[in-house]
Design a protein around this motif. Structure first.
Motif, PDB file in Angstrom:
ATOM      1  N   GLU A   2      13.115 -11.922  10.517  1.00 45.35           N
ATOM      2  CA  GLU A   2      12.375 -10.718  10.875  1.00 45.35           C
ATOM      3  C   GLU A   2      13.228  -9.515  10.507  1.00 45.35           C
ATOM      4  OE1 GLU A   2      10.575  -8.690  14.930  1.00 45.35           O
ATOM      5  OE2 GLU A   2      10.563 -10.874  14.704  1.00 45.35           O
ATOM      6  N   ILE A   3      12.625  -8.543   9.859  1.00 49.41           N
ATOM      7  CA  ILE A   3      13.363  -7.387   9.369  1.00 49.41           C
ATOM      8  C   ILE A   3      13.021  -6.175  10.230  1.00 49.41           C
ATOM      9  CG2 ILE A   3      13.733  -5.860   7.396  1.00 49.41           C
ATOM     10  CD1 ILE A   3      12.816  -8.284   5.666  1.00 49.41           C
ATOM     11  N   PRO A   4      14.017  -5.565  10.898  1.00 51.58           N
ATOM     12  CA  PRO A   4      13.731  -4.401  11.748  1.00 51.58           C
ATOM     13  C   PRO A   4      13.311  -3.199  10.910  1.00 51.58           C
ATOM     14  CG  PRO A   4      15.907  -5.357  12.228  1.00 51.58           C
ATOM     15  CD  PRO A   4      15.432  -5.954  10.947  1.00 51.58           C
ATOM     16  N   ALA A   5      12.444  -2.386  11.476  1.00 52.09           N
ATOM     17  CA  ALA A   5      12.027  -1.153  10.813  1.00 52.09           C
ATOM     18  C   ALA A   5      13.211  -0.205  10.692  1.00 52.09           C
ATOM     19  CB  ALA A   5      10.896  -0.500  11.601  1.00 52.09           C
ATOM     20  N   ALA A 122      10.523   5.729  -9.114  1.00 52.28           N
ATOM     21  CA  ALA A 122       9.674   6.878  -8.787  1.00 52.28           C
ATOM     22  C   ALA A 122       8.230   6.433  -8.559  1.00 52.28           C
ATOM     23  CB  ALA A 122       9.743   7.913  -9.901  1.00 52.28           C
ATOM     24  N   ALA A 123       7.742   5.498  -9.386  1.00 56.59           N
ATOM     25  CA  ALA A 123       6.362   5.014  -9.249  1.00 56.59           C
ATOM     26  C   ALA A 123       6.176   4.267  -7.925  1.00 56.59           C
ATOM     27  CB  ALA A 123       6.008   4.113 -10.427  1.00 56.59           C
ATOM     28  N   ALA A 124       7.215   3.566  -7.476  1.00 55.98           N
ATOM     29  CA  ALA A 124       7.138   2.848  -6.211  1.00 55.98           C
ATOM     30  C   ALA A 124       7.165   3.798  -5.018  1.00 55.98           C
ATOM     31  CB  ALA A 124       8.298   1.852  -6.105  1.00 55.98           C
ATOM     32  N   LEU A 125       7.751   4.999  -5.216  1.00 54.50           N
ATOM     33  CA  LEU A 125       7.919   5.954  -4.120  1.00 54.50           C
ATOM     34  C   LEU A 125       6.827   7.010  -4.051  1.00 54.50           C
ATOM     35  CD1 LEU A 125      11.732   6.755  -4.548  1.00 54.50           C
ATOM     36  CD2 LEU A 125      10.703   5.430  -2.711  1.00 54.50           C
ATOM     37  N   VAL A 126       6.036   7.147  -5.094  1.00 54.71           N
ATOM     38  CA  VAL A 126       5.198   8.336  -5.251  1.00 54.71           C
ATOM     39  C   VAL A 126       4.203   8.508  -4.105  1.00 54.71           C
ATOM     40  CG1 VAL A 126       3.405   7.234  -6.684  1.00 54.71           C
ATOM     41  CG2 VAL A 126       3.908   9.685  -6.956  1.00 54.71           C
ATOM     42  N   HIS A 127       3.718   7.418  -3.510  1.00 53.38           N
ATOM     43  CA  HIS A 127       2.718   7.535  -2.439  1.00 53.38           C
ATOM     44  C   HIS A 127       3.349   7.540  -1.045  1.00 53.38           C
ATOM     45  CE1 HIS A 127       3.457   3.265  -2.970  1.00 53.38           C
ATOM     46  NE2 HIS A 127       2.874   3.000  -1.832  1.00 53.38           N
ATOM     47  N   GLU A 128       4.684   7.735  -0.992  1.00 56.24           N
ATOM     48  CA  GLU A 128       5.424   7.853   0.272  1.00 56.24           C
ATOM     49  C   GLU A 128       5.221   6.636   1.188  1.00 56.24           C
ATOM     50  OE1 GLU A 128       5.842  12.168   1.661  1.00 56.24           O
ATOM     51  OE2 GLU A 128       3.841  12.161   0.743  1.00 56.24           O
ATOM     52  N   PRO A 129       5.546   5.444   0.701  1.00 53.11           N
ATOM     53  CA  PRO A 129       5.357   4.238   1.523  1.00 53.11           C
ATOM     54  C   PRO A 129       6.398   4.143   2.638  1.00 53.11           C
ATOM     55  CG  PRO A 129       6.485   3.688  -0.512  1.00 53.11           C
ATOM     56  CD  PRO A 129       6.121   5.135  -0.618  1.00 53.11           C
ATOM     57  N   GLU A 130       6.040   3.448   3.709  1.00 58.43           N
ATOM     58  CA  GLU A 130       6.975   3.194   4.807  1.00 58.43           C
ATOM     59  C   GLU A 130       7.931   2.056   4.460  1.00 58.43           C
ATOM     60  OE1 GLU A 130       5.208   2.655   8.673  1.00 58.43           O
ATOM     61  OE2 GLU A 130       3.508   3.937   8.134  1.00 58.43           O
ATOM     62  N   LEU A 131       7.412   1.097   3.714  1.00 60.47           N
ATOM     63  CA  LEU A 131       8.162  -0.125   3.396  1.00 60.47           C
ATOM     64  C   LEU A 131       8.260  -0.270   1.884  1.00 60.47           C
ATOM     65  CD1 LEU A 131       9.381  -2.955   4.069  1.00 60.47           C
ATOM     66  CD2 LEU A 131       7.035  -3.803   4.183  1.00 60.47           C
ATOM     67  N   LEU A 132       9.478  -0.518   1.410  1.00 61.26           N
ATOM     68  CA  LEU A 132       9.704  -0.658  -0.026  1.00 61.26           C
ATOM     69  C   LEU A 132      10.262  -2.037  -0.350  1.00 61.26           C
ATOM     70  CD1 LEU A 132      11.307   2.744  -1.011  1.00 61.26           C
ATOM     71  CD2 LEU A 132       9.431   1.673  -2.238  1.00 61.26           C
ATOM     72  N   PHE A 133       9.637  -2.717  -1.287  1.00 61.43           N
ATOM     73  CA  PHE A 133      10.174  -3.949  -1.846  1.00 61.43           C
ATOM     74  C   PHE A 133      10.737  -3.624  -3.226  1.00 61.43           C
ATOM     75  CE2 PHE A 133       7.103  -5.615   1.197  1.00 61.43           C
ATOM     76  CZ  PHE A 133       7.817  -6.657   1.785  1.00 61.43           C
ATOM     77  N   LEU A 134      12.035  -3.806  -3.401  1.00 63.23           N
ATOM     78  CA  LEU A 134      12.706  -3.483  -4.651  1.00 63.23           C
ATOM     79  C   LEU A 134      13.336  -4.763  -5.187  1.00 63.23           C
ATOM     80  CD1 LEU A 134      14.442  -0.231  -3.336  1.00 63.23           C
ATOM     81  CD2 LEU A 134      12.274  -0.392  -4.581  1.00 63.23           C
ATOM     82  N   PHE A 153      18.707   4.927  -1.855  1.00 63.87           N
ATOM     83  CA  PHE A 153      18.231   3.998  -0.835  1.00 63.87           C
ATOM     84  C   PHE A 153      18.703   4.415   0.557  1.00 63.87           C
ATOM     85  CE2 PHE A 153      18.593   0.547  -4.355  1.00 63.87           C
ATOM     86  CZ  PHE A 153      17.485   1.084  -4.996  1.00 63.87           C
ATOM     87  N   GLN A 154      19.944   4.911   0.650  1.00 69.03           N
ATOM     88  CA  GLN A 154      20.455   5.369   1.944  1.00 69.03           C
ATOM     89  C   GLN A 154      19.682   6.607   2.421  1.00 69.03           C
ATOM     90  OE1 GLN A 154      22.496   3.768   3.827  1.00 69.03           O
ATOM     91  NE2 GLN A 154      23.327   2.254   2.403  1.00 69.03           N
ATOM     92  N   ALA A 158      17.504   6.922   5.817  1.00 64.78           N
ATOM     93  CA  ALA A 158      17.703   8.037   6.759  1.00 64.78           C
ATOM     94  C   ALA A 158      16.388   8.744   7.059  1.00 64.78           C
ATOM     95  CB  ALA A 158      18.725   9.024   6.189  1.00 64.78           C
ATOM     96  N   GLY A 159      15.453   8.684   6.112  1.00 60.31           N
ATOM     97  CA  GLY A 159      14.139   9.284   6.315  1.00 60.31           C
ATOM     98  C   GLY A 159      13.166   8.387   7.052  1.00 60.31           C
ATOM     99  N   GLY A 160      13.618   7.198   7.488  1.00 64.10           N
ATOM    100  CA  GLY A 160      12.775   6.303   8.279  1.00 64.10           C
ATOM    101  C   GLY A 160      12.154   5.154   7.516  1.00 64.10           C
ATOM    102  N   ASN A 161      12.458   5.029   6.223  1.00 65.73           N
ATOM    103  CA  ASN A 161      11.890   3.932   5.437  1.00 65.73           C
ATOM    104  C   ASN A 161      12.614   2.621   5.714  1.00 65.73           C
ATOM    105  OD1 ASN A 161      11.630   6.541   3.542  1.00 65.73           O
ATOM    106  ND2 ASN A 161       9.890   5.211   3.201  1.00 65.73           N
ATOM    107  N   THR A 162      11.894   1.528   5.477  1.00 71.17           N
ATOM    108  CA  THR A 162      12.467   0.187   5.526  1.00 71.17           C
ATOM    109  C   THR A 162      12.524  -0.336   4.103  1.00 71.17           C
ATOM    110  OG1 THR A 162      11.423  -0.157   7.678  1.00 71.17           O
ATOM    111  CG2 THR A 162      12.247  -2.118   6.531  1.00 71.17           C
TER     112      THR A 162
END
Length: 291
Positions: A2-5, A122-134, A153-154, A158-162
């Motif tokens: 389980e991955i914490p937010a 940038a394409a993965a971030l453009v819609h301001e997702p909460e969770l990112l799979f990279l 990534f840091q 810091a902005g609240g993303n997982t």
């Protein structure tokens, strides 16, 4: 697992171990043959549209349209999530973030490999997702750009993303809050980077530099001492040893007493930090031996 937010989860393992397959299962691209994967509390094979909009994905390979320029590719990615009036502002923001401002009219096919990785991010971030799979975002890029990516990534964390990040670069575990170790299709463990080192080597490591030769009989006796974890003593050369102990601070006086009893002069004794590469190799080796 389980991955914490609000954390960075690093998924490390050799090529072919199952990292990308796991990401695709969590994204709902693959269906599980058994068990269940849930993201935001929903089974990944039955995501609602609103759930998908919370997720960003940077695949391992460059999949954007080579004939479109940088801005067109980003605009297309934004349109997939229905971004309207705020699209222009957001495109400027992500272009600044990945340092592609000024390159907007350059076609994707004409970008360097590093710039293509930045465009993919940038394409993965453009819609301001909460969770990112990279998926292996730093593969094939130079060390300077790799460090810049981790700085991005840091900032996102810091902005609240997982962030769920797969990598073959084991040393990148140091930048993560939690690390999952994958080998041969199995998740071996999930630990913090600090605990990963302890688990991997079986405790703390003490390096001894002696003033003379350490005999085979002395090595045998040392391995049987109660302060040594699992008999783990490695002779680095005739005058240097590495010892694995439960707690370096508590064990060091006992180590020095033993050396004194054996008439071994110690030039230097110190706790050392094993590299993540060494730790990872040891974890995978033990797993394969057990298997």
């Amino acid at each position: 697992m389980e991955i914490p937010a609000g954390s960075i989860f690093g998924f490390i393992g050799p090529s072919g171990s199952g990292k990308t397959t796991t990401v695709r299962l969590l994204l709902g691209v693959y269906l599980p043959t058994s068990g269940q994967a849930t993201v935001f509390g929903q089974p990944s094979d039955r995501f609602a549209t609103a759930t998908r909009e919370k997720i960003g994905y940077m695949p391992q390979l460059f999949i954007l349209e080579p004939g479109l320029n940088v801005r067109q590719n980003l605009s297309f990615a934004a349109s997939l999530y229905g971004m309207g009036v705020r699209r222009g502002r957001r495109l400027r923001e992500v272009l600044d973030l990945v340092e592609l401002t000024g390159q907007e009219r350059k076609k994707a096919r004409d970008l360097s490999g590093g710039m293509q990785r930045r465009l993919s991010l940038a394409a993965a971030l453009v819609h301001e997702p909460e969770l990112l799979f990279l998926d292996e975002p730093t593969t094939g890029i130079d060390p300077v750009l790799r460090r810049k990516f981790w700085d991005y990534f840091q900032e996102l964390k810091a902005g609240g993303n997982t962030l769920f990040i797969t990598t073959q670069y084991v040393s990148e575990a140091a930048y993560c809050d939690y690390v999952g170790v994958m080998s041969d299709g199995r998740l071996l463990m999930v630990e913090t980077p600090e605990n990963l080192k302890r688990v991997g080597v079986g405790g703390d490591v003490i390096a001894l530099e002696c003033d003379g030769f350490v005999s085979a009989a002395q090595m045998k006796d040392l391995r049987n001492q109660p302060f040594i974890s699992g008999g783990r003593v490695q002779q680095m050369d005739d005058f240097a040893l590495q010892l694995v102990v439960e707690d370096a601070e508590a064990a060091l006086p006992a180590v020095l007493r033993w050396c004194e009893q054996q008439a071994i002069e110690v030039e230097k004794a110190r706790k050392v930090e094993p590299s993540f590469d060494d730790v990872f190799v040891e974890i995978v080796r033990e797993h394969r031996n057990d298997a």
